[in-house]
Each structure stands twice: as structure tokens, then as C-alpha cells.
Write a protein that holds these residues in place. Sequence first.
Motif, mmCIF file in Angstrom:
data_model
loop_
_atom_site.group_PDB
_atom_site.id
_atom_site.type_symbol
_atom_site.label_atom_id
_atom_site.label_comp_id
_atom_site.label_asym_id
_atom_site.label_seq_id
_atom_site.Cartn_x
_atom_site.Cartn_y
_atom_site.Cartn_z
ATOM 1 N N ASP A 20 -11.658 -10.610 -10.368
ATOM 2 C CA ASP A 20 -11.637 -9.960 -9.246
ATOM 3 C C ASP A 20 -12.736 -9.287 -8.479
ATOM 4 N N GLY A 66 -6.115 1.272 -3.922
ATOM 5 C CA GLY A 66 -6.101 1.431 -5.819
ATOM 6 C C GLY A 66 -5.011 1.953 -6.615
ATOM 7 N N THR A 67 -5.368 1.362 -8.145
ATOM 8 C CA THR A 67 -4.634 2.579 -9.235
ATOM 9 C C THR A 67 -5.673 2.453 -10.387
ATOM 10 N N VAL A 108 -3.486 -1.204 -14.866
ATOM 11 C CA VAL A 108 -4.091 -1.803 -13.566
ATOM 12 C C VAL A 108 -3.071 -2.892 -13.188
ATOM 13 N N THR A 148 0.871 -1.205 0.059
ATOM 14 C CA THR A 148 0.095 0.200 0.067
ATOM 15 C C THR A 148 0.765 0.970 -0.099
ATOM 16 N N GLN A 158 -15.535 2.358 -11.179
ATOM 17 C CA GLN A 158 -14.493 2.707 -10.808
ATOM 18 C C GLN A 158 -15.008 4.850 -10.694
#
Length: 746
Positions: free
Chosen positions: A270, A195-196, A244, A28, A304
Motif C-alpha cells: 500500500d 484513513g483508519t 485496517v 470518506t 502512523q
Amino acid sequence: MEDKHQDIIDNNTVVETATEVSTKTTTTGTTTGTKPEYDKNKDYANDPTLPELIVKDYMHLLEPFMQPPESPTSRVFKAVFIPYQAYQPLIDIYVQQKDLDSQAMKMFKYHGVCRKYLSKKDESFLFFQDLHKKPDARYNFLFNDRASDLMRPRRIFSGHAILVRTSMNKEKSWIDYHDITAAELEKVMRFLKLGTYYDFLNNLRGTNDILSTILWPDSIVYSKTNWTFEKTPLAILNEYLCWVGKAVFQPVKIDFKKNGPFSCLYTINDVTPPKTLASGIHAQVKKAQMDLAHRVLVWYQSRQIALLSDKEFIDDDTSYEEFEEAQDAFLNEHASQTAAKAQSSESESQSSESKNAGDSGDGVDKATESLKTKGVISTPLVDYFPPTFVACDNYHLVFDKYKLPFDCDITHLAPEGKVVKYEIQPGVNEPPDFGSKVFVLVRTYLPDGTCLDDNSKTMMFELGLQGCIMGLEMALFSMKMKEKCLVSIDPEYGYGKLGAPPLVPPNTPIIYYLENTDIQYRVLPSHQVINTYSVEQRLESVSQLREQAKSAYARRQFGKCLKMYKSALRYISLDSLPNCSQSEWESLNEHGARICTNLAITYSMIKPPIWERTRDYCIQALEYVEEDSKALYWLARSYLTILDLENATKTIDKAIEFGDDDLMAALLQLQKQIQREVANDLAKEKNVYKTMFNKFSEEQQMYEEKKKNNNNTTFTIPNEEIDNDHINPYGCDYISDSDDDNDNEK
């Protein structure tokens, strides 16, 4: 190339090595363990290992910038001052567009600053102190974790930082500065730890703005029905997946019939449970893939937006349910049509059964003649499958078991009909390639119908890497999934003149019944996927490919060997390597040198050998390891073969200088061979010059003799013969008697 282990790069900006970062940070981005505290009683100023990174009391330096300037000389906008102490709050400051560097130096109280952009295509940047010395690990409390977390890819920086938010206009002609506040930056940093995220808006014009993506996630929303942008959804989806860290988009193709219509499926793993999306039904596979890419892209973007807006993601996609309904309707319709057709065929076959029983031989000849007309067969089928070959109404009954249609597709896999494939049932998808695993139900027959292995077991073949007779391997390479066929194989492509006693007699053809049940395609990843691999994954893939290449070389399959080695080179491309340790860097270079040297050796073994490529790959191997004696040896051999003796001499001398004991005998032998060639070349050159000078000497001697004879002899030719037109055989005009007397007097 940029050194992956250097500590000071890009305008002397201080970073940590990959090893140090990995020990200090988690996935992280936060530091592990307890940071050393700043000791106010310690004299850091006199510590030679610690540069002047911070000002103890920096608030008075920021006071002029915490309010808008009274008389600005240029546009004023908000930026954020990020103290290196994680417990200190972020501070809103006002800066002017003009002279940003000088303003940052005043806030840092430091003589130099440098800029670092957040990512490759992002115009927003951070100001850092322009450090010339890296702080000791004992002072890692100086690391600015919050500023480091903003970087993509993440880097560790020390000291205070200033974030300036900028963007480029649509025409990419100038940069615009925007306000950003401490509260907005705190939101950005909170989501970056989760996250990305991908900038769907600016990707359409080739830029990136991670700050705007998080702050205003719904700045663009793709339509679920129509696509109105020039950039295709498939291209954007692949860029998103690469961003990602996922594999490229590879949907599963569904064939409703052999030639369409088609649909495509894609599963997102995912999420829990995994989500499967389906395209609509289209006449072309490409349209189905593009439609599915659009739906997947909309799904990812909706998720997102919901996450960045702190809302619950509502998945309202029902594409897979719609696909199942359409598939069930198609299958029911197809089943009813098949049943009606079978009932009609059965009634027709019963009415003509007696006629076909008496004229089976004529039926064979008629069917064979029709296949000859197609230009696909030169030998009658009855010659391949006697005597259990019966012609029925619209098919051949082979070995009393397999129905071979009259209009079946026949493929010649070898010249002169020595390997012929007769398709009973067509397959789906694409044929396998080298290295793919195929699962096939195999039955082996002799021409008289004797079954050698009627065990009905499914066998697995790894194409190109597992030994089997040549004709069978050729057939497996040509078969698609779910395909059924009969393959006749001549002894030349089967068990040869000796056969395989006691089952296969000498010089006997073999007939296989093959049913392809499944294919595990071997797909080499694209460059985008390889770029997401870690160094450990790359080294593992390179090792596997090298083993496969060695196996192919041992079987003298040089084409497959070259393909495997060239595929391995893609994993160690120096342009896309992530951060790695010193040992990993050395392993990559060692692999690169060995692969290039083996490529050079393979090109020297093919017929005819290509020594120019051997030379080029040896030179490439020396770029990885400069003192590689094996690469130098083969480079010298290539120079010798193409008669570049000067470079061959230099190279072999260098190889002997760095050569090891195991290779020294071969190096010395090659050196003697080169020396002999050089000596022969010098001898030939010497003979050429000797012959040339001897010829010049003889011509000069002849010229002197002729000149002497010309001066001592006077030729007189009667006038009545040539009428005073006198020509000297030595190249000049003859002279008369009177002229000769005058010359003598002179």
C-alpha cells in the motif's frame, strides 16, 4: 440475530438502512449531492413524518453549560456539543460527572436521550436524542454527519449530539472522564476522513481509544531491538491488519539450507514503491516469523505516528538490504564448498571407474541391500528399472540420465510398494493440499527405459480437481516445491490391466520423472480475513466453493465434498455479516439452506452413512429457510432411518404442505413408507401386548384350576415316610387328617 435492515435498533436509536447509506455517502463518509436546506418558513412542527428533532434556538439552552458551574456536586470536565448543521461550529461545554443523562436532556430539550459508544471496545460515547420515528428522506439535512463519522463502524444519526470522552483504567475496574475540546475534536475528524488508525497503546490491555490515538499518537513507541510486552508482536500485527481491512500476516519463508537457517520476507503493497522487510537469520522458522512481525509492526506504527503528527515519514528500515548481503555471503560460501566437493568427487570417481564397470551388478545388490536395511523398500530397485540401471560410486544411474543417490529418501505412497517415490533432490516449503495448483516437468517411461513423452514441457495440475491416474496424483500431493524424484507406479494405480494402447501395454508398470517447479497453494482465509469481506465477495466465494463441492460429489469424492461445503459455511456466518440489502440477505439464506442440505445428503451417501449428522444439518438448513421442502424431505428420511417415527410423521406432513410439484412424488412415496413403518410398529406392539395378556390369562386360569383342585382333594402321607414334614406341591404346607376335618367343618 440482529436484523440488518431494521431502522430502529439499540434503544430506538435511528439509523439508515445499508442501501440508503450507500446512496448518501462516499468512502470518506461525506454525503453526496446537495442537502436540502432548512426552510425557516415551513411548519415542520405540524409535519407528521418529522419528529421533534431539533430546537431552532438552542444557544440559550447551552448558556448554563458554557461556563464551569459555580457549585458543582461532582467532578466537572469538558465535552463537545455537535450541532447537526455542518456549517455551525463545535461548542465547548462543561458537564458534571453526575446525572449526565439529565444534563443532555436539558441541552436537547427532549424527554429522552441514549448513548452510543464510538466502537466496540472504546469507552468514549455520544449522546443522541432517543427518537421513536425516523425522519423522511426529504429531511436528510437533519443528519449529523460529523457525529456519524466518529462511529466505528459508521452509522447515520439525526439531530444534535454531545461527545463525552472516557477511558478505562489499567485494571478495568472503573471509568475515568477526560476533557476534550472542540479544537481537539476537529483534529480527530480531520484525520478520520484520511484513513483508519489503530490504538497500539490500549490494545495491550484489550481496549480501544481512537480519540487518544489521534490526539497523542506517540503515547507508546515500540522498541526496534527488544520486545518487553506479554502480548506477542505477531498477535498485535494480525489484529492491526484486520482492523485496517487487510489480509492476515503471511510472510515468505527463505531456506538457506534444508534444515536451516531461515529468514522471512514480507512486502507492504500500500505504499509506492512497495516496501519489503526481512527478518534476521534464525535457526528456527518461528523465531524468524516473530522477528519479522516485530519489524513490520514498528514500521506501521512509525508511519502512523508521523502521519498523525503532521510530519514526514522517514523510512530508515534497511532489513531487506541486510538480508541480501547475508544471502550473497552464504551463497558464495556454499558455492566454494560445492566446487571443492565436486572436484574431490571427480578425482575419486576417475580412480574407481574401472572397478565399478566390472562390478555394476554387485553395486546394485549392495545399494539395494542398504535400502532394505532402512526398512523402506521390499523389492530390489533393479526390478523397477531394468535394464538401464547402473550403480556408480555413490549413486544409481537410472535410464542413463538420472542420478539416484544410494541414501535417497524412499516413500511408499501405497500399500505393498505399489506406488513408491525415490527422491533425487529434496524440495522446500510444504507439500500442496487439495485445490492447489502445481507446475511439474513430467517424463513418462516404461520399465525397459522407453520414454513415452520426452517433450520437456511443464504441466499444471489442480490437485483433487483435475483427472489423472491415481498413482501420479498421490505423488504430486507428496512433493514439495523444487523437488525432483522418480515414481514407480503399479498397474493397479496406473493404467490397469488394459493399459493405454498403443503407448502403454496391458498390465504394465509406469515410471515417472517429476520435477516440481512451482506451487500455488490454495489457502482458505481465516475468520479474521473473512470478517473483512463485503457481502459481494462472500457470495462469490460461496459460489466457487459450491461448484468445487459439486464436482467432487460427481466423482464420489465425498470427503473433499464435505470439506468444500463446510468451508463455504464460514463465509455466511450470521455472527459476522456486514450490512447488506434485502436481496443479498435472501441470497445468503438461500446459499446456507442449500449447503446444509447438500451436507446432509453427502453424509447419507458415505459408507457407513451417518444419519444423525444428516438430521442435524437438515435442522440447520431449516434455520436459514423454514419452508425448504428438500431439507424437510431428507430430515424425514433421517428420522425414519433412526426409527424416530413420531418426528418423521410430523416432518413429512410439513414437507408435503410446503412441497413443490417436482418433489411431490418423492414426498408422497416417503409418506407411504413412513405410514407402513408406523403400521408395522403398531402391529408389533399389538402382538407384544396380545402375547403378554394371553400369558397372564393362561397363568390366571392355571391358578384357578390348581386352587379348585386343592380345595377338593386331601393328600395323606404316611408319617413314617416324612415324619410330619408335609410339603404341598402348590406352594403351601400339606395338612393332616385332623386339620382337614376342621377345615371341612368350617
